[in-house]
Design an enzyme around this catalytic site. Structure first.
Site, PDB file in Angstrom:
ATOM      1  N   GLU A  28       0.613  -1.286   0.022  1.00 57.34           N
ATOM      2  CA  GLU A  28       0.136   0.008   0.104  1.00 57.34           C
ATOM      3  C   GLU A  28       0.813   1.102   0.026  1.00 57.34           C
ATOM      4  OE1 GLU A  28      -2.856   0.105   3.307  1.00 57.34           O
ATOM      5  OE2 GLU A  28      -3.878   1.887   2.402  1.00 57.34           O
ATOM      6  N   ASN A 175     -12.395  -1.278  -0.841  1.00 55.55           N
ATOM      7  CA  ASN A 175     -11.780  -2.062   0.256  1.00 55.55           C
ATOM      8  C   ASN A 175     -12.302  -1.455   1.698  1.00 55.55           C
ATOM      9  OD1 ASN A 175      -9.145  -3.171   1.689  1.00 55.55           O
ATOM     10  ND2 ASN A 175      -9.479  -0.661   2.643  1.00 55.55           N
ATOM     11  N   GLU A 176     -12.649  -2.391   2.515  1.00 54.30           N
ATOM     12  CA  GLU A 176     -13.296  -2.005   3.916  1.00 54.30           C
ATOM     13  C   GLU A 176     -14.257  -0.987   3.796  1.00 54.30           C
ATOM     14  OE1 GLU A 176     -10.027  -1.499   6.931  1.00 54.30           O
ATOM     15  OE2 GLU A 176      -9.686  -3.379   6.714  1.00 54.30           O
ATOM     16  N   TYR A 252      -6.936  -9.009  11.673  1.00 50.83           N
ATOM     17  CA  TYR A 252      -5.539  -8.864  12.236  1.00 50.83           C
ATOM     18  C   TYR A 252      -5.507  -9.323  13.676  1.00 50.83           C
ATOM     19  CZ  TYR A 252      -4.560  -5.558   8.403  1.00 50.83           C
ATOM     20  OH  TYR A 252      -4.445  -4.858   6.922  1.00 50.83           O
ATOM     21  N   GLU A 308      -6.420  -9.243   3.713  1.00 47.97           N
ATOM     22  CA  GLU A 308      -5.568  -8.598   4.756  1.00 47.97           C
ATOM     23  C   GLU A 308      -5.402  -9.345   5.896  1.00 47.97           C
ATOM     24  OE1 GLU A 308      -6.069  -4.381   5.635  1.00 47.97           O
ATOM     25  OE2 GLU A 308      -6.415  -3.748   3.309  1.00 47.97           O
ATOM     26  N   GLN A 357       1.983  -6.094   5.725  1.00 42.09           N
ATOM     27  CA  GLN A 357       2.232  -5.847   4.283  1.00 42.09           C
ATOM     28  C   GLN A 357       3.746  -6.230   3.984  1.00 42.09           C
ATOM     29  OE1 GLN A 357       0.905  -2.130   3.101  1.00 42.09           O
ATOM     30  NE2 GLN A 357      -1.126  -2.026   4.374  1.00 42.09           N
TER      31      GLN A 357
HETATM   32  O1  AHR Z   1      -3.049  -2.639   6.160  1.00 41.01           O
HETATM   33  C1  AHR Z   1      -3.273  -1.459   6.834  1.00 41.01           C
HETATM   34  C2  AHR Z   1      -4.880  -0.980   6.666  1.00 41.01           C
HETATM   35  O2  AHR Z   1      -5.498  -1.904   7.274  1.00 41.01           O
HETATM   36  C3  AHR Z   1      -5.353  -1.056   5.276  1.00 41.01           C
HETATM   37  O3  AHR Z   1      -5.069  -0.119   4.745  1.00 41.01           O
HETATM   38  C4  AHR Z   1      -6.863  -1.140   5.516  1.00 41.01           C
HETATM   39  O4  AHR Z   1      -7.560  -1.938   4.700  1.00 41.01           O
HETATM   40  C5  AHR Z   1      -6.820  -2.001   6.926  1.00 41.01           C
HETATM   41  O5  AHR Z   1      -7.704  -1.210   7.991  1.00 41.01           O
END
Ligand code: AHR
Length: 508
Positions: A28, A175-176, A252, A308, A357
Site C-alpha cells: 500500500e 476496500n473495507e 488482524y 489482509e 504488508q
Molecule cells: O493494512 C493497513 C490498513 O488496514 C489497510 O489500509 C486497511 O484496509 C486496513 O484497515
C-alpha cells in the site's frame, strides 16, 4: 520436559488444491512500503531497476511471490489512477490522509506497479476505488490496463510508453467499505459492488476475477449480504451470472485492543499465548464465513479472499505513528505459520490471501533501514520460504492426537499446529510448537505411500522476542534439523519449544 504427540497423515488421500495465491502479498502507499521499500527512484545510490529496489525484488523472487495487491488498503479508495500516469514530474500531488497525512507525489503509479509485478514475476491484484471514484473511472482503468486495440484508454497507455496491454486477472472492488472505504451499510455496498463489477469489463482474453470488499472479523452479515446479492441474477442455479467472483475478509492479530495493540518485541509469556490464540481465531472465522457462503454457493464457485491478515502491533518507538512500522519476532513467524495451516485446511474456499504488508509496514517480510538502506529478512519471510512447497499442492488432512492445550482467555489453545500437502512424489509437513517451554516428540504416522527420503528444517531461537536487524541479520533463520528418526509408523520428529519445523518427504 518432553511430551509425545501423534500426527496421522494419509499420503494417498489428496484433498483440495492449495492455491499458491494464499501466499500473496500486499503493498500500500503507506509509510515506507512503496517509497523507500519498493521504490527508491532511478537516481538512488541503492541498486535499482528503473527505480525499483533490486534487493527487494530478488528477496521476493526467492519466495516465488505469486501476487501483489496494490495500491491499498484504505489508500485505494482515495486513489485516482490518472494522477499516477504520464511524466513523473508533471503528476499531480495529493494528501495521503489515512497514512501520516503526508503529501503523495504519485511517482509510483500504474506503469511502475506493473513493471514491479513483471520484475517479481507476480500476478497483479489491483484494488479499484469505489469509495471516492466513479464507475467510469474504474471502467477506464481496466481498459487502460488490459485493452489491445486503439480504444481511447489503450491509446493513452501507448502514449505513455506501453504498447502491449498487461494481464490483470485480480480486480478489487473497493476496500473495507464498512469503514475507510465509505462507511457504507452492507446492503448499500452490495448494490455498488454489482454496479462497479458490471463496468469492470473483460477486454480481449483478459478475464477479470472481481473481488468485492468483504467483511472484517466475524461480520457474517456483510458476507451474507454480498452472497445474497446474487440471488436475482441466477438464471441457471448451476451457473449463476455473478458480477463478482469472490468476497474478501480482513482479520488482524493483536494482543490488546485497537487503541493499545501490544508491543512487537516486549511481551510477556501470557501475551505470547494470547497472540497464538488470536491467530487461531482465523480458523474459526474461515469456518463461519464459509458456512454462510455454502448456503448460497454450495458448489463453492465463489472464492473467499483473505486480502489482509497478520499481526498489528503498536508502532515502533520514534517512528511516525501513521506509518505502521513494527519489528517482527519469532512470535510473528508462528502467527504466520498458524494462518497457513488454516488456509490449507480451507483450501476449497480460500483461493487467495495477502499478508499485510510486504515491506516496512505491519507484519512485513522485509524491513529496510531508512538511513543505510540495509535490507533485513524477517522471521515471517522465512515461514513463507519454508512453506513454498505447499504452493499449488493438494492439501492432506493431519489428524493430531495427544496434543496438550492451554487455557487462554477462557478457550483451549492446542499447543501444536500442523498442516500438510502432497504434489507428485513429494509431500511437505509444517508443524508449529506454540509451547514456550516444552519440547515435543511427534510421531508422524505416515500412511498410504512409502517414504523413501526426508529432510527437515527448523526455525527457532533461544528468546521468544528474537528478531533480525541490520546488525544481526540471522538471529532468526532456518537451519537444517537433524531431529528426525525412522519409526515403525513412519518418522519420529523432535519439535523444540517455540519452533516452526517443516519436513519434506520423498514418496514412492
Ligand atoms: O493494512 C493497513 C490498513 O488496514 C489497510 O489500509 C486497511 O484496509 C486496513 O484497515
Amino acid at each position: 520436559m518432553t511430551t509425545t504427540t501423534t500426527a496421522i497423515i494419509d499420503l494417498d488421500l489428496p484433498g483440495a488444491t492449495i492455491s499458491r495465491h494464499v501466499y500473496g502479498h500486499f503493498a500500500e502507499h503507506l509509510g515506507r512500503c512503496i517509497y523507500g521499500g519498493f521504490w527508491v527512484g532511478e537516481d538512488s545510490p541503492i541498486p535499482n531497476v528503473r527505480g525499483i529496489r533490486s534487493d527487494v525484488v530478488s528477496a521476493l523472487r526467492n519466495l516465488q511471490i505469486p501476487n501483489l495487491r496494490w495500491p491499498g488498503g484504505c489508500f485505494a479508495d482515495d486513489y485516482h489512477w490518472r494522477d499516477g500516469i504520464g511524466p513523473r514530474d508533471q503528476r499531480p500531488r495529493m494528501v495521503n490522509s489515512h497514512w501520516g497525512d503526508v503529501v503523495e507525489d504519485n511517482a509510483f503509479g500504474t506503469h511502475e506497479f506493473m513493471d514491479l509485478c513483471e520484475l517479481l514475476d507476480a500476478v497483479p491484484y489491483v484494488s479499484g476505488n469505489v469509495g471516492s471514484g466513479s464507475v467510469q473511472e474504474m471502467s477506464d482503468w481496466v481498459e487502460y490496463l488490459t485493452r489491445a486495440d486503439d480504444s481511447p484508454m489503450a491509446a493513452l497507455r501507448r502514449a505513455n510508453g506501453r504498447d502491449e496491454p498487461w494481464r490483470v486477472p485480480f480486480w478489487g472492488l473497493g476496500n473495507e467499505a464498512w469503514g475507510c472505504g465509505g462507511s457504507l451499510r452492507a446492503e448499500q455496498f452490495a448494490s455498488l459492488a454489482r454496479q462497479y463489477a458490471t463496468y469492470s469489463r473483460n477486454h480481449g482474453d483478459n478475464d477479470l476475477y472481481r473481488i468485492a470488499a468483504g467483511a472484517s472479523d466475524a461480520d457474517l452479515h456483510w458476507t451474507e449480504t454480498l452472497m445474497r446479492s446474487f440471488d436475482d441474477l441466477a438464471a441457471d442455479p448451476a451457473e449463476p451470472a455473478r458480477p463478482f467472483q469472490a468476497v474478501s475478509l480482513h482479520y488482524y492479530t493483536m494482543t490488546g485492543t485497537w487503541s493499545d495493540k501490544g508491543d512487537a518485541t516486549e511481551f510477556s509469556t501470557d501475551e505470547w499465548y494470547t497472540a497464538m490464540a488470536r491467530a487461531q481465531r482465523m480458523e474459526e472465522l474461515l469456518t463461519r464465513h464459509s458456512t454462510v457462503m455454502d448456503r448460497y454457493d454450495p458448489h463453492r464457485k465463489v472464492g473467499l479472499v483473505v486480502d489482509e491478515w497478520g499481526t498489528w502491533w503498536n508502532v515502533a518507538t520514534g517512528t511516525n505513528p501513521g506509518f505502521l512500522y513494527q519489528q517482527n519476532t519469532l512470535r510473528d513467524a508462528l502467527v504466520a505459520s498458524m494462518h497457513f495451516d488454516a488456509f490449507h485446511r480451507h483450501a476449497e474456499r480460500v483461493v487467495m490471501a495477502n499478508i499485510a504488508q510486504t515491506v516496512n509496514v505491519l507484519q512485513a517480510m522485509i524491513l529496510t533501514d531508512p538511513d543505510s538502506g540495509a535490507l533485513v529478512l524477517t522471521p515471517t519471510y522465512h515461514v513463507f520460504a519454508m512453506n513454498a512447497g505447499h504452493h499449488d499442492a493438494s492439501a492432506l488432512a493431519v489428524h493430531l492426537r495427544g496434543v496438550e492445550t492451554r487455557t487462554v482467555d477462557g478457550s483451549e489453545l492446542p499447543l501444536v499446529s500442523a498442516s500438510a500437502s502432497v504434489k507428485g512424489d513429494s509431500a511437505l509437513i509444517s508443524l508449529s510448537n506454540l509451547d514456550v517451554d516444552t519440547d515435543r516428540t511427534i510421531v508422524l504416522d505416515l500412511r498410504g505411500r512409502d517414504v523413501v527420503g526426508h529432510e527437515a528444517r527448523a526455525l527457532t531461537a533461544s528468546a521468544l522476542d528474537a528478531h533480525n536487524t541490520p546488525e544481526q541479520l540471522d538471529a532468526v533463520a532456518p537451519n537444517a534439523h537433524d531431529g528426525v528418526r525412522p519409526h515403525p509408523r513412519g518418522l519420529e520428529l523432535d519439535l523444540p519449544a517455540h519452533s516452526y519445523v517443516t519436513v519434506s518427504l520423498d514418496l514412492q
